[in-house]
Design a protein around this motif. Structure first.
Motif, PDB file in Angstrom:
ATOM      1  N   UNK A 134       3.064   5.835   2.879  1.00 15.06           N
ATOM      2  CA  UNK A 134       2.933   4.386   2.984  1.00 15.06           C
ATOM      3  C   UNK A 134       1.623   3.913   2.369  1.00 15.06           C
ATOM      4  N   UNK A 135       0.520   4.614   2.676  1.00 10.89           N
ATOM      5  CA  UNK A 135      -0.777   4.250   2.100  1.00 10.89           C
ATOM      6  C   UNK A 135      -0.757   4.412   0.581  1.00 10.89           C
ATOM      7  N   UNK A 136      -0.096   5.462   0.100  1.00 12.10           N
ATOM      8  CA  UNK A 136      -0.014   5.690  -1.338  1.00 12.10           C
ATOM      9  C   UNK A 136       0.787   4.588  -2.029  1.00 12.10           C
ATOM     10  N   UNK A 137       1.900   4.183  -1.422  1.00 16.93           N
ATOM     11  CA  UNK A 137       2.722   3.126  -2.027  1.00 16.93           C
ATOM     12  C   UNK A 137       1.969   1.797  -2.044  1.00 16.93           C
ATOM     13  N   UNK A 138       1.218   1.507  -1.000  1.00 17.86           N
ATOM     14  CA  UNK A 138       0.421   0.286  -0.985  1.00 17.86           C
ATOM     15  C   UNK A 138      -0.641   0.327  -2.084  1.00 17.86           C
ATOM     16  N   UNK A 139      -1.211   1.510  -2.321  1.00 22.71           N
ATOM     17  CA  UNK A 139      -2.202   1.668  -3.389  1.00 22.71           C
ATOM     18  C   UNK A 139      -1.551   1.485  -4.760  1.00 22.71           C
ATOM     19  N   UNK A 140      -0.322   1.970  -4.910  1.00 26.63           N
ATOM     20  CA  UNK A 140       0.398   1.742  -6.160  1.00 26.63           C
ATOM     21  C   UNK A 140       0.621   0.240  -6.384  1.00 26.63           C
ATOM     22  N   UNK A 141       0.922  -0.464  -5.313  1.00 27.95           N
ATOM     23  CA  UNK A 141       1.080  -1.907  -5.410  1.00 27.95           C
ATOM     24  C   UNK A 141      -0.202  -2.591  -5.842  1.00 27.95           C
ATOM     25  N   UNK A 142      -1.329  -2.114  -5.303  1.00 31.91           N
ATOM     26  CA  UNK A 142      -2.626  -2.669  -5.703  1.00 31.91           C
ATOM     27  C   UNK A 142      -2.855  -2.504  -7.203  1.00 31.91           C
ATOM     28  N   UNK A 143      -2.520  -1.338  -7.725  1.00 29.77           N
ATOM     29  CA  UNK A 143      -2.742  -1.086  -9.154  1.00 29.77           C
ATOM     30  C   UNK A 143      -1.786  -1.907 -10.010  1.00 29.77           C
ATOM     31  N   UNK A 144      -0.543  -2.068  -9.573  1.00 24.51           N
ATOM     32  CA  UNK A 144       0.428  -2.806 -10.377  1.00 24.51           C
ATOM     33  C   UNK A 144       0.275  -4.317 -10.268  1.00 24.51           C
TER      34      UNK A 144
END
Length: 511
Positions: A134-144
């Motif tokens: 979940x934390x990783x997916x949120x970080x991916x969202x931050x980058x995108x």
């Protein structure tokens, strides 16, 4: 990499004069193709978990040799939505950074970081279970979150006014292309000897490869590209300057002048921009209701689960991708035969993109249990596919209003629109207390149709395509609109271009 760009420029760019540049392939088309591929990669990274999570939670459905996780529906929902928690946060900062430091770099880091995190997904699931994923997916969202504002900033520099809608549509159709490819092949990858981890490995590696190519072959603006010809550079700059001079009733400064301060107060008190926020948000309400809730409706009302059917779930995106080219062709055809005013073109295509889905939603509300599954899927496909027309409508309007701040404007409207994308499904949950009740679903469709209708109505009444006064510097340095970008010398617009007009510009010429 530069050699490839030089070959593209020299091999295809045969120009008789600067005015003929618009009908030929050039460096701007290579840049747009790279942006198309970048958006395809970005969206494949966004949706890869949607299919992979099926295999991750049921190994018997694919390859049983790989790990299985005991995640219930609530955890799955958190994982699938966590991407957008970060995605909303970096929209406005992404536009600001692209404006000040160049879209090339914000686009580059947005995809590169997301790709590296995608490769780490199986490892994070193994060592930290769902909280770490979940934390990783949120970080991916931050980058995108930086990608859409970067794309708009990029296109505001590279797309000549006459080609703006066409090139914007070409680039953004990459989002649907990436979604179609990922949804279609992920199931096969998960069932193969590669297993579900390869869904993340493959999409991540492709993203890293694209980032390398992008870094060496792209430029934030035409004046920064090492292989662009003087003729194409003049065409891009003169086209945009002529359009903006006509809109503003004055001569404007060079498109590629140093970035000036963002006029936040004037942006948020601009009626055309406030209209754009509203129409973008209303469009997202209907669009994301279609994509997130219709599969549940089809499963509970018609008894068909398309969410776990990769090719069928990709069908609406495929229609949207193909229709985007159809609308580009239609727009070119109409403009060629009738020379349609820009404001008419924007509002016509936006009407198609929002009112056709509106009618499809109303039609879906009258399909009861036991009704025609084929008709329901056809209406869903038409509704999603027709939305591609908005690429030639409100989604390019940011660049019309303020080319100098297109990325910042996109960041603001996309942030608001994605907040709506989160609220819309929650609203559905309040309305639909019984998922097998067709009457409750009809209310959902009516609400979404209402937003489609009102949003486009506001755009018809209050939308604007003229460059806004706050797009220009308060005290621009006097400069001839026909001044050479590199030498600073005046250009005689009546003189013939030299025999070397198509050659890359010599950056060593002294001013």
């Amino acid at each position: 990499m530069v050699f490839w760009c030089d070959c593209f420029n020299g091999g295809y760019q045969q120009i008789d004069s600067a005015n003929q540049q618009g009908s030929r392939l050039g460096i701007r088309h290579l840049q747009c193709f790279l942006a198309f591929c970048g958006l395809a990669v970005a969206y494949s990274l966004r949706v890869n978990l949607s299919v992979a999570i099926v295999a991750m939670t049921d190994k018997n459905a694919t390859n049983p040799a790989f790990d299985e996780y005991d995640w219930d529906e609530s955890i799955k929902s958190y994982l699938l939505s966590s991407f957008f928690w970060g995605y909303v946060v970096t929209q406005v900062p992404g536009g600001y950074l692209a404006h000040h430091y160049g879209a090339k770099y914000t686009f580059f880091f947005g995809v590169l970081v997301c790709s590296c995190l995608a490769i780490l997904t199986p490892f994070c699931a193994e060592i930290g279970d769902w909280p770490l994923v979940l934390a990783l997916r949120a970080s991916q969202g931050l980058s995108q979150g930086m990608i859409f504002p970067s794309t708009h900033t990029f296109l505001s520099k590279w797309a000549p006014a006459d080609e703006r809608a066409r090139l914007v549509s070409y680039c953004y159709s990459g989002a649907q292309f990436g979604t179609v490819v990922m949804l279609s092949i992920s199931g096969y990858i998960a069932s193969s000897w590669l297993g579900w981890p390869s869904i993340f490995y493959i999409s991540g590696i492709v993203g890293i490869l694209w980032s390398i190519i992008w870094y060496f072959c792209s430029a934030s603006s035409p004046s920064e590209h090492p292989s662009i010809s003087l003729a194409e550079l003049r065409y891009i700059e003169s086209s945009d300057q002529a359009r903006r001079s006509s809109d503003a009733g004055r001569t404007t400064s060079n498109t590629h002048a140093p970035a000036h301060k963002v006029p936040w107060g004037k942006i948020f008190t601009s009626a055309p921009f406030l209209t754009l926020i509203f129409v973008h948000s209303s469009n997202n309400w209907g669009f994301w209701t279609l994509l997130t809730e219709i599969p549940t409706y089809l499963k509970n009302i018609l008894g068909v689960d398309i969410r776990n059917n990769g090719p069928l779930s990709a069908l609406p995106y495929l229609a949207m991708w193909l229709l985007s080219y159809g609308f580009i062709f239609l727009g070119d055809l109409i403009n060629t035969r009738y020379t349609m005013p820009l404001w008419v073109s924007r509002k016509l295509f936006n009407t198609i993109g929002q009112w056709v889905p509106m009618m499809a939603l109303i039609g879906l509300g009258y399909i009861y249990a036991g009704g025609s599954f084929k008709l329901a899927v056809a209406l869903l496909t038409i509704a999603v596919g027709a939305n591609a027309a908005t690429y030639l409508g409100h989604q390019v309007n940011h660049i019309d209003l303020a080319p100098n701040f297109a990325g910042t404007l996109m960041g603001i409207t996309n942030c608001a629109a994605n907040v709506i994308s989160i609220i819309a499904p929650l609203t559905v949950g309040l309305i639909v207390t019984d998922e097998t009740n067709a009457e409750q679903w009809r209310i959902v469709f009516y609400v979404s149709a209402f937003f489609y209708f009102v949003g486009n109505l506001f755009f018809i009444l209050f939308g604007c395509t003229s460059s806004q006064p706050w797009n220009f510097p308060q005290n621009p340095t006097p400069r001839s609109s026909t001044q050479d970008t590199y030498t600073g010398n005046p250009i005689d617009e009546n003189q013939n271009l030299s025999d070397d007009e198509n050659a890359p510009i010599n950056r060593n010429i002294a001013p």
